[in-house]
Scaffold this active site. Sequence first.
Site, PDB file in Angstrom:
ATOM      1  CG  HIS A 458      -1.926  -1.129   1.206  1.00  0.00           C
ATOM      2  ND1 HIS A 458      -2.573  -1.550   2.178  1.00  0.00           N
ATOM      3  CD2 HIS A 458      -2.474  -1.486  -0.002  1.00  0.00           C
ATOM      4  CE1 HIS A 458      -3.803  -2.269   1.847  1.00  0.00           C
ATOM      5  NE2 HIS A 458      -3.526  -2.515   0.479  1.00  0.00           N
ATOM      6  NE  ARG A 565     -15.629   8.917 -15.912  1.00  0.00           N
ATOM      7  CZ  ARG A 565     -14.477   8.982 -16.483  1.00  0.00           C
ATOM      8  NH1 ARG A 565     -13.509   9.857 -15.808  1.00  0.00           N
ATOM      9  NH2 ARG A 565     -13.917   8.237 -17.255  1.00  0.00           N
ATOM     10  NE  ARG A 601     -20.451   9.466 -18.660  1.00  0.00           N
ATOM     11  CZ  ARG A 601     -19.398   8.407 -18.268  1.00  0.00           C
ATOM     12  NH1 ARG A 601     -18.802   8.194 -19.280  1.00  0.00           N
ATOM     13  NH2 ARG A 601     -19.222   8.181 -17.237  1.00  0.00           N
ATOM     14  CD  GLU A 695     -19.587   4.956 -23.224  1.00  0.00           C
ATOM     15  OE1 GLU A 695     -18.422   4.896 -22.738  1.00  0.00           O
ATOM     16  OE2 GLU A 695     -20.525   5.389 -23.038  1.00  0.00           O
ATOM     17  CG  ASN A 718     -11.527   4.736 -20.252  1.00  0.00           C
ATOM     18  OD1 ASN A 718     -10.600   4.931 -20.746  1.00  0.00           O
ATOM     19  ND2 ASN A 718     -12.018   5.409 -19.306  1.00  0.00           N
ATOM     20  NE  ARG A 729     -13.698   0.942 -17.589  1.00  0.00           N
ATOM     21  CZ  ARG A 729     -14.251   2.153 -17.913  1.00  0.00           C
ATOM     22  NH1 ARG A 729     -15.227   2.169 -18.609  1.00  0.00           N
ATOM     23  NH2 ARG A 729     -14.048   3.343 -17.222  1.00  0.00           N
ATOM     24  CB  CYS A 766     -14.004  11.974 -22.886  1.00  0.00           C
ATOM     25  SG  CYS A 766     -15.520  10.643 -23.220  1.00  0.00           S
TER      26      CYS A 766
HETATM   27  C1  PEP Z   1     -14.824   5.583 -21.471  1.00  0.00           C
HETATM   28  O1  PEP Z   1     -15.444   4.714 -21.478  1.00  0.00           O
HETATM   29  O2  PEP Z   1     -13.918   5.702 -22.031  1.00  0.00           O
HETATM   30  C2  PEP Z   1     -15.513   6.812 -20.690  1.00  0.00           C
HETATM   31  C3  PEP Z   1     -14.838   7.868 -20.758  1.00  0.00           C
HETATM   32  O3  PEP Z   1     -16.487   6.723 -19.637  1.00  0.00           O
HETATM   33  P1  PEP Z   1     -16.248   5.839 -18.312  1.00  0.00           P
HETATM   34  O4  PEP Z   1     -14.670   5.627 -18.181  1.00  0.00           O
HETATM   35  O5  PEP Z   1     -16.832   6.727 -17.446  1.00  0.00           O
HETATM   36  O6  PEP Z   1     -16.994   4.451 -18.302  1.00  0.00           O
HETATM   37 MG    MG Z   2     -17.645   4.766 -20.728  1.00  0.00          MG
END
Ligand code: PEP
Ligand code: MG
Length: 836
Positions: A458, A565, A601, A695, A718, A729, A766
């Site tokens: 940690h 977010r 968003r 996405e 992401n 992820r 993003c």
């Molecule tokens: C993504 O999916 O790249 C994104 C920006 O949204 P989140 O990470 O909040 O799912």
């Molecule tokens: Mg996302």
Amino acid sequence: MSNNNNVLTLSAPLSGPVLALGNVPDDVFASGAMGDGIAIDPLNDCLHAPCDGVIIHVARTGHALTIRADNGAELLMHVGIDTVELDGEGFALLVEAGARVSQGQALLRIDLDRIARQCKSLVSPIILTNGERFELQPLARKTVKVGEPLMRILARLSTGDETAVDNSAAEAAASVRVTHRGGLHARPAALIRKTALGFSSQARVHYGDKSAPCDSLIGLMGLGIGEGDEVCVSCRGKDCEAALQALIDALSAPAKDEHTAPVAVTPRRASTEANVLQGVCAAPGLVCGPLLRLTGIELPADSGTHSVDDQRQRLDSALEQVRSEIRSTLDHARQRKHVEEKEIFAAHLALLEDPALLDAASGAIEHGSAATHAWRDAIQAQCAVLLALGKPLFAERANDLRDLQQRVLRALLGEAWHFELPPGSIVSAHELTPSDLLHLSAQQAVGICMAEGGATSHVAILARSKGLPCVVALGADVLDVPQGQRVVLDAANGRLELAPSEARHAQVHQIRNAQKLRHQQQQAQAQLPAHTTDGVNIEVAANVASSSEAHTAFENGADGVGLLRTEFLFVERRTAPDEQEQRQAYQAVLDAMGDKSVIIRTIDVGGDKQLDYLPLPVEANPVLGLRGIRLAQVRPQVLDQQLRALLQVTPLARCRILLPMVSEVDELLQIRRRLDELCVELELTQRPELGVMIEVPAAALMAEQLAEHADFLSIGTNDLSQYTLAMDRDHAGLAARVDALHPALLRLIAQTCAGAAKHARWVGVCGALASDLLATPVLVGLGVRELSVSPPQIGEIKDRVRHLDAAQCRQRSLGLLDLSSAKAVRQACQHHWPLS
Ligand code: PEP
Ligand code: MG
């Protein structure tokens, strides 16, 4: 619940769909090896008592409790599957073993979100563990709420034909090391019990000075046997040899799921250079300065004349003080979204509430110890147990315990923070604790050296997040360096140079100064727009999750907010924010950004991110379920309220609305229509720009159709990586492979930009790829015109943009689409646009 003499009606301890035991996603539970029962897939975050009774067992890691009802029936309530692996994280016990509880009483708080993210399943079996005396009758229900009738327990009538007792005096015994991951918790204990029941011999497991019969689940769990512990098994009866062999095999079954095995600490390497100590890099960086050694609190011998009540009270108030300090560290971490810091200190809070520790300390006080010594001894006994396991991860947890030892001792002794550091010091210690590290960082230490410790601890994680160079496992020699000696810490290479020459000092200063200067230059330019050398403007905006982060972003030079977010407003609370509260929160973000635009968003919950006040159907595949914009399908009023709040911010022209998880044009059109209607209702003449997140691969492939109706597109790399590569992820074992620079992703990004261009729409990114300096030229080359990055990185990303030629980026990026892997793309990027 009314109970007659023979029938006990149990109320539901959790709310949610009810499952037959055979549908529990775990072989041991589903097979009935632990006993008959039922399961609930919980939607609420607290386990309640299903009847009046006594808590007769609490799992070491807090994930399971057993209650003995007043009629003698024993019920194990096991929250989630494989949750023992959370090691107590995500569980907050509200009762202790031995407590008398009444039906409906809250027993255990559960962090559903965390368990859902980290464990196999939330499905929680409720098992009758002494089925030989009782029988269970489920009440046919599809779903239950806490307190509603769940099942009936009936006492069995004795048949008089119980198995004949084995009176043979033959005995056999042997030692074995328990290999079950997490130790002998409920499920492995059930396997041992099942094995033992297959023989007529009486078998017992002996551990330390305790022992338990193998046919008692509670007894076995109560021994508190950890993974790697050595136990002795004894069997007495006709078939003792066979029973012993079977039990030894069951106790030493190979551990499954090796991918989650602890990461080994890199062994210390001996240095071959004179005056250099060699350790392991925990956080990179090059610094020089005086080396100052920290020591822990040493207690004098205990005088032994204390009032028990007085000492108990002192310990209680010291514990409460430390708990409230940790809670405020947690709040702070939560507000700033410092996930790692939050998780570490949440674990500390759980440790500080651990009944085993508290019982040991209060037992010692009862035997005459001072609170200080009782606490120290309780911690040291637990540390010894953890260290004896010989596993790095357990050893690191011992360091967390030592942290709590120091903190509580400090509170007990009333000592202020026991050292003052000259700014610019490099600190050495046997092993630092997470809270030490936060203090050192606040006191402007520039580096950390530890004799012990691991790169996965940690402390190491925190050092990296604070950007504090840190080397661990340097060996005891580091503690013998005279106080104040000037040293160089070359953390990236794990080196501590004890006698650097003047020239070396000068060199380190020069390198540091050059880095600082570069950072300052980047910061000085950060407020200016970023143009490529051939004049293409790239907006560098920020990803934020609160108005305070928006302030930081604005100060760091953000050209706007590229992604707010909004989940921050909805999570970790018991009721939904109303329209007014939402409006104020969105307005605060707009206000923090001067005259810059803010992309907000709409709520992206659902799937695995459940809200207490918004029960949604349980999903077999949450990330493929009702998340993001799909929530509007089942809860249109939630989105409606959010849109209303958004339409009331001023000036509305600075607000852009972004829709998550869109996969077809109709979803966009439906929200667009609703937005138009709301504008009419609110007498607005203009609706804000409406964008779509790209996405999921479907959205990227349909970018052209989406761009016809959207004002802009924003790529969420992401999720786009997760859905394109079919890799979770958050999967630790796949982390290195979920790389958004994969050629498949680059093709989707290129297609998105081409589709948007057909309708003269702009495209932003993003996701985390926007913050990756190696990716900047590729994104610019493929046609992305806005990068929304983490606030501290705005300066360096703008600087990177200013050194690029967009036309050249375009030409080279197209070539990358034909490469074979993300690794090949990264190598090519490093070759074309090297990072110094
Ligand atoms: C993504 O999916 O790249 C994104 C920006 O949204 P989140 O990470 O909040 O799912
Ligand atoms: Mg996302």
